[in-house]
Every structure is written in C-alpha cells, then in structure tokens.
Scaffold this motif. Structure first.
Motif, PDB file in Angstrom:
ATOM      1  N   LYS A 137      -0.382   8.704   3.726  1.00 56.49           N
ATOM      2  CA  LYS A 137      -0.402   9.350   2.410  1.00 56.49           C
ATOM      3  C   LYS A 137      -0.890  10.791   2.504  1.00 56.49           C
ATOM      4  O   LYS A 137      -0.416  11.658   1.757  1.00 56.49           O
ATOM      5  CB  LYS A 137      -1.270   8.543   1.453  1.00 56.49           C
ATOM      6  CG  LYS A 137      -0.665   7.193   1.082  1.00 56.49           C
ATOM      7  CD  LYS A 137      -1.489   6.470   0.046  1.00 56.49           C
ATOM      8  CE  LYS A 137      -0.806   5.187  -0.402  1.00 56.49           C
ATOM      9  NZ  LYS A 137      -1.556   4.471  -1.452  1.00 56.49           N
ATOM     10  N   GLU A 138      -1.786  11.031   3.426  1.00 57.59           N
ATOM     11  CA  GLU A 138      -2.260  12.405   3.590  1.00 57.59           C
ATOM     12  C   GLU A 138      -1.126  13.298   4.090  1.00 57.59           C
ATOM     13  O   GLU A 138      -1.009  14.448   3.661  1.00 57.59           O
ATOM     14  CB  GLU A 138      -3.436  12.435   4.585  1.00 57.59           C
ATOM     15  CG  GLU A 138      -4.027  13.835   4.769  1.00 57.59           C
ATOM     16  CD  GLU A 138      -5.262  13.832   5.635  1.00 57.59           C
ATOM     17  OE1 GLU A 138      -5.369  14.695   6.550  1.00 57.59           O
ATOM     18  OE2 GLU A 138      -6.151  12.978   5.410  1.00 57.59           O
TER      19      GLU A 138
ATOM     20  N   GLU B  20      -9.773  -2.138   8.699  1.00 63.49           N
ATOM     21  CA  GLU B  20     -10.128  -0.726   8.728  1.00 63.49           C
ATOM     22  C   GLU B  20      -9.018   0.108   9.363  1.00 63.49           C
ATOM     23  O   GLU B  20      -8.694   1.206   8.880  1.00 63.49           O
ATOM     24  CB  GLU B  20     -11.440  -0.521   9.497  1.00 63.49           C
ATOM     25  CG  GLU B  20     -12.675  -1.083   8.823  1.00 63.49           C
ATOM     26  CD  GLU B  20     -12.800  -2.599   8.939  1.00 63.49           C
ATOM     27  OE1 GLU B  20     -13.598  -3.178   8.188  1.00 63.49           O
ATOM     28  OE2 GLU B  20     -12.082  -3.198   9.775  1.00 63.49           O
TER      29      GLU B  20
ATOM     30  N   LYS C 168      -4.261  12.495  14.291  1.00 63.17           N
ATOM     31  CA  LYS C 168      -5.227  11.670  13.579  1.00 63.17           C
ATOM     32  C   LYS C 168      -5.622  10.430  14.375  1.00 63.17           C
ATOM     33  O   LYS C 168      -6.370   9.571  13.887  1.00 63.17           O
ATOM     34  CB  LYS C 168      -4.669  11.247  12.215  1.00 63.17           C
ATOM     35  CG  LYS C 168      -4.326  12.421  11.295  1.00 63.17           C
ATOM     36  CD  LYS C 168      -5.550  13.247  10.959  1.00 63.17           C
ATOM     37  CE  LYS C 168      -5.212  14.385  10.007  1.00 63.17           C
ATOM     38  NZ  LYS C 168      -6.419  15.189   9.660  1.00 63.17           N
TER      39      LYS C 168
ATOM     40  N   ARG D 114      -3.883   5.532   4.803  1.00 64.47           N
ATOM     41  CA  ARG D 114      -4.518   6.744   4.266  1.00 64.47           C
ATOM     42  C   ARG D 114      -3.948   7.997   4.918  1.00 64.47           C
ATOM     43  O   ARG D 114      -3.664   8.996   4.239  1.00 64.47           O
ATOM     44  CB  ARG D 114      -6.021   6.668   4.465  1.00 64.47           C
ATOM     45  CG  ARG D 114      -6.788   7.765   3.733  1.00 64.47           C
ATOM     46  CD  ARG D 114      -8.253   7.437   3.590  1.00 64.47           C
ATOM     47  NE  ARG D 114      -8.961   7.500   4.861  1.00 64.47           N
ATOM     48  CZ  ARG D 114      -9.445   6.458   5.517  1.00 64.47           C
ATOM     49  NH1 ARG D 114      -9.269   5.231   5.023  1.00 64.47           N
ATOM     50  NH2 ARG D 114     -10.092   6.604   6.661  1.00 64.47           N
ATOM     51  N   MET D 115      -3.747   7.938   6.229  1.00 65.40           N
ATOM     52  CA  MET D 115      -3.205   9.104   6.931  1.00 65.40           C
ATOM     53  C   MET D 115      -1.717   9.306   6.603  1.00 65.40           C
ATOM     54  O   MET D 115      -1.238  10.443   6.553  1.00 65.40           O
ATOM     55  CB  MET D 115      -3.404   8.958   8.433  1.00 65.40           C
ATOM     56  CG  MET D 115      -4.854   9.051   8.877  1.00 65.40           C
ATOM     57  SD  MET D 115      -5.666  10.608   8.360  1.00 65.40           S
ATOM     58  CE  MET D 115      -6.589  10.046   6.907  1.00 65.40           C
TER      59      MET D 115
ATOM     60  N   ALA E 128       0.805  -1.214   0.000  1.00 68.65           N
ATOM     61  CA  ALA E 128       0.000   0.000   0.000  1.00 68.65           C
ATOM     62  C   ALA E 128       0.843   1.270   0.000  1.00 68.65           C
ATOM     63  O   ALA E 128       0.390   2.321  -0.462  1.00 68.65           O
ATOM     64  CB  ALA E 128      -0.942  -0.004   1.201  1.00 68.65           C
TER      65      ALA E 128
ATOM     66  N   GLU F 261      -6.039   0.259   6.893  1.00 67.95           N
ATOM     67  CA  GLU F 261      -6.341   1.168   5.783  1.00 67.95           C
ATOM     68  C   GLU F 261      -6.257   2.625   6.240  1.00 67.95           C
ATOM     69  O   GLU F 261      -5.765   3.485   5.504  1.00 67.95           O
ATOM     70  CB  GLU F 261      -7.733   0.861   5.234  1.00 67.95           C
ATOM     71  CG  GLU F 261      -7.815  -0.474   4.499  1.00 67.95           C
ATOM     72  CD  GLU F 261      -9.238  -0.892   4.206  1.00 67.95           C
ATOM     73  OE1 GLU F 261     -10.178  -0.137   4.607  1.00 67.95           O
ATOM     74  OE2 GLU F 261      -9.439  -1.970   3.596  1.00 67.95           O
ATOM     75  N   TYR F 262      -6.708   2.887   7.446  1.00 67.09           N
ATOM     76  CA  TYR F 262      -6.668   4.250   7.968  1.00 67.09           C
ATOM     77  C   TYR F 262      -5.227   4.704   8.189  1.00 67.09           C
ATOM     78  O   TYR F 262      -4.870   5.851   7.885  1.00 67.09           O
ATOM     79  CB  TYR F 262      -7.461   4.322   9.267  1.00 67.09           C
ATOM     80  CG  TYR F 262      -7.538   5.704   9.869  1.00 67.09           C
ATOM     81  CD1 TYR F 262      -8.176   6.750   9.196  1.00 67.09           C
ATOM     82  CD2 TYR F 262      -6.973   5.972  11.115  1.00 67.09           C
ATOM     83  CE1 TYR F 262      -8.250   8.022   9.749  1.00 67.09           C
ATOM     84  CE2 TYR F 262      -7.043   7.239  11.676  1.00 67.09           C
ATOM     85  CZ  TYR F 262      -7.682   8.257  10.989  1.00 67.09           C
ATOM     86  OH  TYR F 262      -7.745   9.515  11.536  1.00 67.09           O
TER      87      TYR F 262
END
Length: 376
Positions: free
Chosen positions: A371-372, A361, A312, A368-369, A266, A364-365
C-alpha cells in the motif's frame, strides 16, 4: 528480509529420515515411499501414484509411456516452466503454444481446437497457481480428436475441479514436491496414472527399464532388462521428509488458505481503485493457495514494485518468461495464433511471500509496504 518462500517443515521430518536410515532402506520404494504413494492414491482416486525424482521426470515418464515420436505435436501454454516443454523436445515432439486466459493464466481452452493438426497427439495443460483449467472443455476436445491429455499439476496438489482432484482428469498427472511447493521433499514429484493398463510399463521405465518392482512383489523370480528406461526413483529419505508433511496436509493447506484470504481481503481497496489485479478462482475450482500474485499496470510498474519491496526487505519475484520468447522456444516450438495475453500478462505478474511458516507480522508488513508503494 522476508523471503518469498520457506520450505515447509512440520517437526517430524528428521525423525522420519532417521527411521529410514535405521531401517537400512534408504534407496527407492521403501516404507516411506509406499506411504506417500498410498496417500496420493487415497486422496486423489488415481489408479496408481508413483513417486519420482522431480515433476520434470514425471512429465518425461508420461511422454515415454505414450511413445510419442519425432514430428508429433503437443498443444500447451507458453506461460509455464521449461519442464513442460522439455519432456517433449527430448523426444523430438514439437510444442505448439497457444494463448492463455488473462483471468486464470491457464491455457485458453477455446483456442486449442484451432491449433490441432494431423500431427497433434496430445494436450499438456498447466494448472497455474493451483487453479484448475477448464477440464470439461479440454477433455471434450481430447475425446473428439483422440488426443492424450497430460496435466502439469506441479502446483496443484490438494486442488480440485468440480470436486475431482487435479491431475486425475487426463491420462497422466504430474505433481511436484520441490522446496517451493505446498508439500516438499526438497526435489521430487509424482506421476498419477489414470489407466491401470499403464502401471506395469510405468514401473519398468521408472526402474531403469527393469521389472525390479515385480521382483520385489514376488511376481517374478529374478528381475531383468525389459524395456528402455531411466532412474526416476527418489530416495526413501526424501520420501520420509515428504511424509511428515502429508501427515499434516490439511493443516498446511488451511494455513496457506488463511494467508491467501488475508492478502485478498487486505488488498481489496487497491483492487477496487483499479491499481492492481489479484487471482481469480472460477466457481468450479477449489484452489490450494499455492500462490498469491498481483498484477501491476505494466512491466515498468512491476520492475519498480519489485525494487521498492526489495528495499523494504521483502522478496517479490516475477514468474515465467513465456517459452516462445526464449531461444529454445524459437528453435524447438512454435506459437499458434495471436499472443494477445501470454506476454503482456506475464509482464505484469509479481508474487507475494506465501509459505507455511509465515507470521501475521510478516503478512501485515507485506500488505503495508504494498500500500505504501501505491501511496494508499
């Protein structure tokens, strides 16, 4: 908050602890201790595995068995937990640190030989993140100079180098079953003994300097004080907790590998863009997914990343502060050669949540964070 770690729990832990209590055998070397030791011996091929109260105590026990003396020297990496050095410092042995490899964060095997002096007696290797050091080269050096090898395999239970279990190459291997490890008993560890000639002495030191183990096997009619020693024996209730996980060791390992592989895949686009680095596993190594870390550009970026992830709701801790930079490291040890990578690489390293109970979940979070933060 997504924690960095949640101690593994498989479901039978409380049942087995209750069984230990009902057996009225909650001190050391009870039925569950024996099961855990047998599991390690079967899965590693070591001559003997002795459960201890911690990996720290396993390391101390190894140093006592080698009878190292004040003024002797041991070569090791500075990028490790304090226990790796403490075991020697307590005996007056001088840790001599050498630099690490930036790819695996393990000791650089090519720098060991230059650090050897007439006082060098041992090499302590640390298999960081469950990825093996270059044991072929290290054992070759040890044989050439007649040095002992102790493996700090705290993070390397169920990990291998060229198909052989880590912790079984050197004279002694030290495992950890701390709550942060793949398999846990809260606090605990194990000493792996390669040479059967050390077993009796190890049992005596582990049992406060007595031959109590021989007594319970019926080898002597009473037990007595035989040598120096200490209490390195864990409660059988702790072993009962551990046994519930060793029974499902492959299931736990498979889950951790799947999480590790998910992070690697990922985050590949961040790696391809040169924004981060991720763990490297040499082809001869079979790791155990003990840890997934990323390396940021520098210390400042890591500090910003940790703060962002905390906001986050994600815990992402850094890891070891190099021992040679610590007050005790400057007092009791020395660094041989150039610190080219130890400090700079440790300043960039940050660990992502990875534990048996982590959910898709949550994974994935985390991605995602991450990458953010990098605006990808």
């Amino acid at each position: 908050m997504i924690p960095f770690n949640v101690p593994p729990f498989t479901g039978n832990e409380m049942k087995y602890i209750r069984e230990a209590v009902d057996n009225q055998k909650i001190c050391g070397d009870g039925p569950f201790t024996k099961r855990c030791s047998a599991w390690m011996e079967e899965h590693t091929g070591t001559s003997r595995a002795l459960l201890t109260t911690s990996c720290t105590h396993a390391n101390e026990l190894a140093v006592l068995l080698l009878d190292l003396q004040p003024g002797d020297e041991v070569i090791m990496p500075s990028f490790t937990f304090v226990s790796s050095a403490d075991a020697y410092v307590l005996r007056g042995v001088v840790p001599v640190f050498v630099d690490i490899r930036p790819d695996t964060m393990n000791i650089d095997e090519n720098l060991i030989e230059d650090a050897i002096t007439e006082r060098t007696k041992a090499i302590e290797v640390v298999h960081y993140a469950g990825v093996g050091c270059n044991m072929d080269k290290i054992m070759e050096i040890a044989d050439k100079y007649h040095l002992y090898v102790i493996e700090d395999a705290a993070q390397a239970v169920n990990a291998y180098y060229n198909g052989k279990a880590l912790g079984t190459f050197g004279d002694f291997g030290c495992y950890s079953f701390h709550e942060t490890k793949n398999y846990s008993m809260g606090e605990g560890g194990a000493l792996l003994i390669r040479d059967p000639g050390y077993i009796d002495a190890a049992e005596i030191i582990r049992e406060k300097g007595t031959n109590r183990s021989q007594y319970y096997r019926g080898q002597v009619d009473k037990y007595t004080w035989m040598n120096y020693g200490s209490s390195y024996l864990p409660s059988d209730m702790n072993a009962a907790y551990l046994w519930a996980q060793l029974e499902l060791a492959e299931e736990i390992n498979a889950k951790r590998i799947s999480v590790w592989n998910y992070y690697q895949e990922a985050l590949r686009d961040l790696v391809d863009r040169g924004l981060i680095e991720v763990p490297y596993v040499p082809k001869e190594c079979t790791h155990n997914a003990h840890m997934f870390y990323v390396k940021t550009k520098d210390l400042q970026e890591r500090t910003d990343f940790i703060a962002f992830m905390d906001q986050k709701g994600i815990m992402t801790p850094f890891h070891y502060v190099p021992l040679h930079t610590a007050p005790a490291g400057r007092k009791y040890a020395r660094f041989h050669g150039e610190d080219r990578y130890t400090t700079s690489e440790s300043d960039r390293l940050v660990r992502l949540p990875l534990f048996y109970a982590i959910t898709e979940e949550q994974m994935e979070y985390v991605v995602r964070m991450t990458k953010e933060f990098y605006r990808v």
